[in-house]
Design a protein around this motif. Structure first.
Motif, mmCIF file in Angstrom:
data_model
loop_
_atom_site.group_PDB
_atom_site.id
_atom_site.type_symbol
_atom_site.label_atom_id
_atom_site.label_comp_id
_atom_site.label_asym_id
_atom_site.label_seq_id
_atom_site.Cartn_x
_atom_site.Cartn_y
_atom_site.Cartn_z
ATOM 1 N N GLY A 23 131.132 169.443 61.500
ATOM 2 C CA GLY A 23 129.884 169.567 60.742
ATOM 3 C C GLY A 23 129.729 170.959 60.176
ATOM 4 O O GLY A 23 130.611 171.823 60.330
ATOM 5 N N GLY A 24 128.583 171.190 59.535
ATOM 6 C CA GLY A 24 128.368 172.440 58.824
ATOM 7 C C GLY A 24 128.195 173.647 59.736
ATOM 8 O O GLY A 24 128.775 174.712 59.495
ATOM 9 N N SER A 25 127.397 173.492 60.793
ATOM 10 C CA SER A 25 127.174 174.632 61.685
ATOM 11 C C SER A 25 128.482 175.048 62.354
ATOM 12 O O SER A 25 128.765 176.241 62.498
ATOM 13 C CB SER A 25 126.147 174.277 62.769
ATOM 14 O OG SER A 25 124.932 173.893 62.194
ATOM 15 N N TYR A 61 120.224 179.057 54.464
ATOM 16 C CA TYR A 61 120.377 178.261 55.684
ATOM 17 C C TYR A 61 121.860 178.056 55.937
ATOM 18 O O TYR A 61 122.594 177.616 55.057
ATOM 19 C CB TYR A 61 119.673 176.899 55.529
ATOM 20 C CG TYR A 61 119.791 176.069 56.788
ATOM 21 C CD1 TYR A 61 119.236 176.524 57.986
ATOM 22 C CD2 TYR A 61 120.470 174.862 56.799
ATOM 23 C CE1 TYR A 61 119.358 175.784 59.154
ATOM 24 C CE2 TYR A 61 120.594 174.112 57.958
ATOM 25 C CZ TYR A 61 120.035 174.586 59.134
ATOM 26 O OH TYR A 61 120.154 173.858 60.292
ATOM 27 N N HIS A 62 122.279 178.380 57.153
ATOM 28 C CA HIS A 62 123.694 178.211 57.477
ATOM 29 C C HIS A 62 123.902 177.346 58.710
ATOM 30 O O HIS A 62 125.032 177.229 59.183
ATOM 31 C CB HIS A 62 124.347 179.581 57.674
ATOM 32 C CG HIS A 62 124.325 180.436 56.439
ATOM 33 N ND1 HIS A 62 124.974 180.090 55.278
ATOM 34 C CD2 HIS A 62 123.695 181.618 56.175
ATOM 35 C CE1 HIS A 62 124.769 181.030 54.360
ATOM 36 N NE2 HIS A 62 123.995 181.961 54.870
ATOM 37 N N GLY A 63 122.831 176.752 59.249
ATOM 38 C CA GLY A 63 122.991 175.872 60.402
ATOM 39 C C GLY A 63 122.142 176.320 61.569
ATOM 40 O O GLY A 63 121.490 177.375 61.527
ATOM 41 N N GLU A 114 125.290 181.185 50.570
ATOM 42 C CA GLU A 114 125.442 179.864 49.951
ATOM 43 C C GLU A 114 125.622 180.100 48.448
ATOM 44 O O GLU A 114 124.803 180.803 47.846
ATOM 45 C CB GLU A 114 124.180 179.030 50.141
ATOM 46 C CG GLU A 114 123.912 178.544 51.534
ATOM 47 C CD GLU A 114 122.509 177.930 51.617
ATOM 48 O OE1 GLU A 114 122.341 176.754 51.266
ATOM 49 O OE2 GLU A 114 121.579 178.641 52.034
ATOM 50 N N ASP A 161 129.290 179.637 51.847
ATOM 51 C CA ASP A 161 128.866 178.437 52.550
ATOM 52 C C ASP A 161 128.539 177.373 51.504
ATOM 53 O O ASP A 161 127.506 177.434 50.832
ATOM 54 C CB ASP A 161 127.637 178.762 53.414
ATOM 55 C CG ASP A 161 127.148 177.546 54.194
ATOM 56 O OD1 ASP A 161 127.679 176.439 53.981
ATOM 57 O OD2 ASP A 161 126.224 177.708 55.011
ATOM 58 N N VAL A 194 128.506 174.099 52.382
ATOM 59 C CA VAL A 194 128.274 172.893 53.191
ATOM 60 C C VAL A 194 127.407 171.906 52.419
ATOM 61 O O VAL A 194 127.650 170.704 52.429
ATOM 62 C CB VAL A 194 127.628 173.280 54.539
ATOM 63 C CG1 VAL A 194 127.023 172.082 55.249
ATOM 64 C CG2 VAL A 194 128.672 173.953 55.435
ATOM 65 N N MET A 195 126.403 172.431 51.720
ATOM 66 C CA MET A 195 125.507 171.540 50.987
ATOM 67 C C MET A 195 125.873 171.440 49.505
ATOM 68 O O MET A 195 125.869 170.368 48.931
ATOM 69 C CB MET A 195 124.056 171.999 51.151
ATOM 70 C CG MET A 195 123.057 170.931 50.797
ATOM 71 S SD MET A 195 121.350 171.441 51.086
ATOM 72 C CE MET A 195 120.864 170.336 52.389
ATOM 73 N N LYS A 211 129.072 168.102 54.814
ATOM 74 C CA LYS A 211 128.309 167.011 54.193
ATOM 75 C C LYS A 211 129.105 166.098 53.241
ATOM 76 O O LYS A 211 129.562 165.029 53.636
ATOM 77 C CB LYS A 211 127.095 167.598 53.498
ATOM 78 C CG LYS A 211 126.168 168.323 54.512
ATOM 79 C CD LYS A 211 124.970 168.878 53.842
ATOM 80 C CE LYS A 211 124.121 169.710 54.792
ATOM 81 N NZ LYS A 211 123.125 168.943 55.528
#
Ligand code: PLP
Length: 455
Positions: free
Chosen positions: A106-108, A140-142, A214, A248, A250-251, A277
């Protein structure tokens, strides 16, 4: 029949206690259904996850096939064909210089791995004095402790502050609120790079491990795109001081902004790149850390061992799901679809909210868009935090069969409300029309309820 009410007796420790959630029972395309038969258009892909929508037959078939062969083999004993193939695919589509992939769930976990890999890299190359990370406010990074520490959302961090590593935070790229009236977007970007340079000087450039950001900010600020030239400036600054750049995505990554990686549009390549994600599209929990070959080589020349690891790294079924998702994206030209449908979404949002008295900004890239809600459009005044407008919008949207991803604290972790949209890449122009219609009704109903004093 399992109905929503029976779940009031839950034994699940839900995110919010004391609330009765609808029970999701099936999903197909952009639609999710609950146990009462109600349909919801998933206009946020959950939390920007479901890039192919729900129940995609090719992904489901690939997972079945993998389960029939092999579900799990621990990565300290084996590699698997499917993990190797997924890594080959990811490296082939990665930014310049990326040579290997570290799989996580996962992202975290991807961010934790990035922070530790960055630190160990400097130990490997004989610069153990490097110990600081710099990141940005309102990112936000987790939620794991390392990820939360680099994250810049004051509210999420507050009660855990005594447990967090010390991270320096600089300003986000937030043009709508922070660019000066006479400042060009380029000059604004340069100003932010200068601020970062000053912070690095304060810490001592030889003490800094990495800058974490991000590429397009997602959950906590709502699709904030970088100022032109900003990331090129950041890249140069990091290179000048031998500091790593951790992006980052992730999103915002894996196609969501119209290119596989958002940083392609910034003309730069990071040292470490986190994805999750959209990598597995929600079919399995999977994330990854893409690593520059130079860093891999340093580990190979040094200890030959990354002092990290989790039980489910490179899980075979997760890799099979992600590989299938990525193949569908390529086969069905979904990056182009993302760009085209993104234009439709922007046009629809502009038509519905462009002159709305309580929508101050419409922003984003590709199928990653947001609106920022304001009490006063001219003065950009946010609604009072205690009104929790974002939560109302989510409720009103759900009542109308629409899933969106609103959040409060857009401006500083406390003030401000935005609504993030991240529909599946397979969304049609007609569905975009329905999404924006329902969102318009939900926003109007939420604000009318505030005006009516029903809070
Ligand atoms: N990084 C970013 C940019 C995210 O948006 C998220 C989740 O929303 C994470 C990291 C954490 O990912 P996860 O929730 O999978 O741990």
């Amino acid at each position: 029949m399992l109905c929503a009410m029976t779940r009031a007796m839950t034994r699940v420790f839900h995110r919010t206690l004391g609330r009765t959630l609808p029970v999701a029972v099936s999903g197909s395309g952009v639609t999710l259904r609950d146990a009462d038969g109600k349909a919801y258009i998933d206009a946020s892909g959950g939390a920007a996850v479901s890039c192919l929508g729900h129940g995609h037959p090719d992904v489901v078939a690939a997972m079945h096939a993998q389960i029939d062969k092999l579900s799990y083999a621990h990565t300290s004993f084996f590699t698997t064909e499917v993990a190797e193939e997924l890594a080959d695919t990811l490296v082939a589509g990665a930014p310049d210089g990326i040579g290997q992939v570290y799989f996580v769930s996962g992202g975290s976990e991807a961010i934790e791995a990035a922070l530790k890999m960055a630190r160990q890299y400097f130990v490997e190359i004989g610069q153990p004095e490097r110990r600081h990370f710099v990141a940005r406010r309102q990112s936000y990074h987790g939620n794991t402790l390392g990820a939360l520490a680099v994250g810049g959302n004051a509210w999420r961090r507050a009660q855990f502050a005594p447990l967090l590593i010390d991270v320096a935070h600089v300003s986000p790229c937030y043009e709508y609120r922070d660019r000066g009236p006479d400042e060009t977007p380029e000059a604004y970007g340069r100003r932010l790079v200068t601020e970062l340079a000053v912070e690095i000087e304060r810490l001592g450039p030889r003490n800094v491990i990495a800058f974490v950001a991000e590429t397009v900010v997602g959950a906590t600020s709502g699709a904030l795109t970088p100022a032109p030239g900003y990331f090129r400036g950041v890249r140069e600054l990091c290179d000048r001081h031998g500091i790593l750049l951790i992006l980052d995505e992730v999103m915002c990554g894996m196609g969501r902004t119209g290119t596989l990686h958002a940083c392609e549009q910034e003309g730069i390549s990071p040292d470490l790149l986190t994805i999750a994600k959209g990598l597995g599209g929600g079919y399995q929990p999977i994330g990854a850390l893409l690593v520059q070959q130079r860093i891999v080589d340093a580990f190979a020349r040094g200890s030959g061992f990354f002092q990290h690891g989790h039980t489910y790294l490179g899980h075979a079924v997760a890799c099979a799901a992600a590989l299938a998702v990525q193949r569908v994206i390529t086969r069905d030209r979904l990056l182009e679809a993302c760009t085209r449908r993104g234009e439709d979404l922007r046009a629809s949002l502009t038509q519905r909210f462009g002159a709305h008295p309580h929508v101050g900004d419409i922003r984003g890239r590709g199928l990653f868009m947001a609106i920022e809600l304001v009490a006063d459009r001219a003065a950009k005044t946010p609604f009072e935090a205690k009104l929790k407008l974002h939560a109302r919008v989510k409720q009103e949207a759900m009542a109308r069969g629409l899933m969106v991803y609103p959040m409060g604290g857009t401006i500083d972790g406390r003030l401000g409300d935005h609504v993030l949209l991240a529909p599946p890449y397979i969304v049609t122009t007609q569905e975009i029309g329905q999404i924006v219609d329902r969102l318009g009704e939900a926003v109007d109903a939420s604000i009318a309820a505030l005006a009516g004093g029903s809070h």
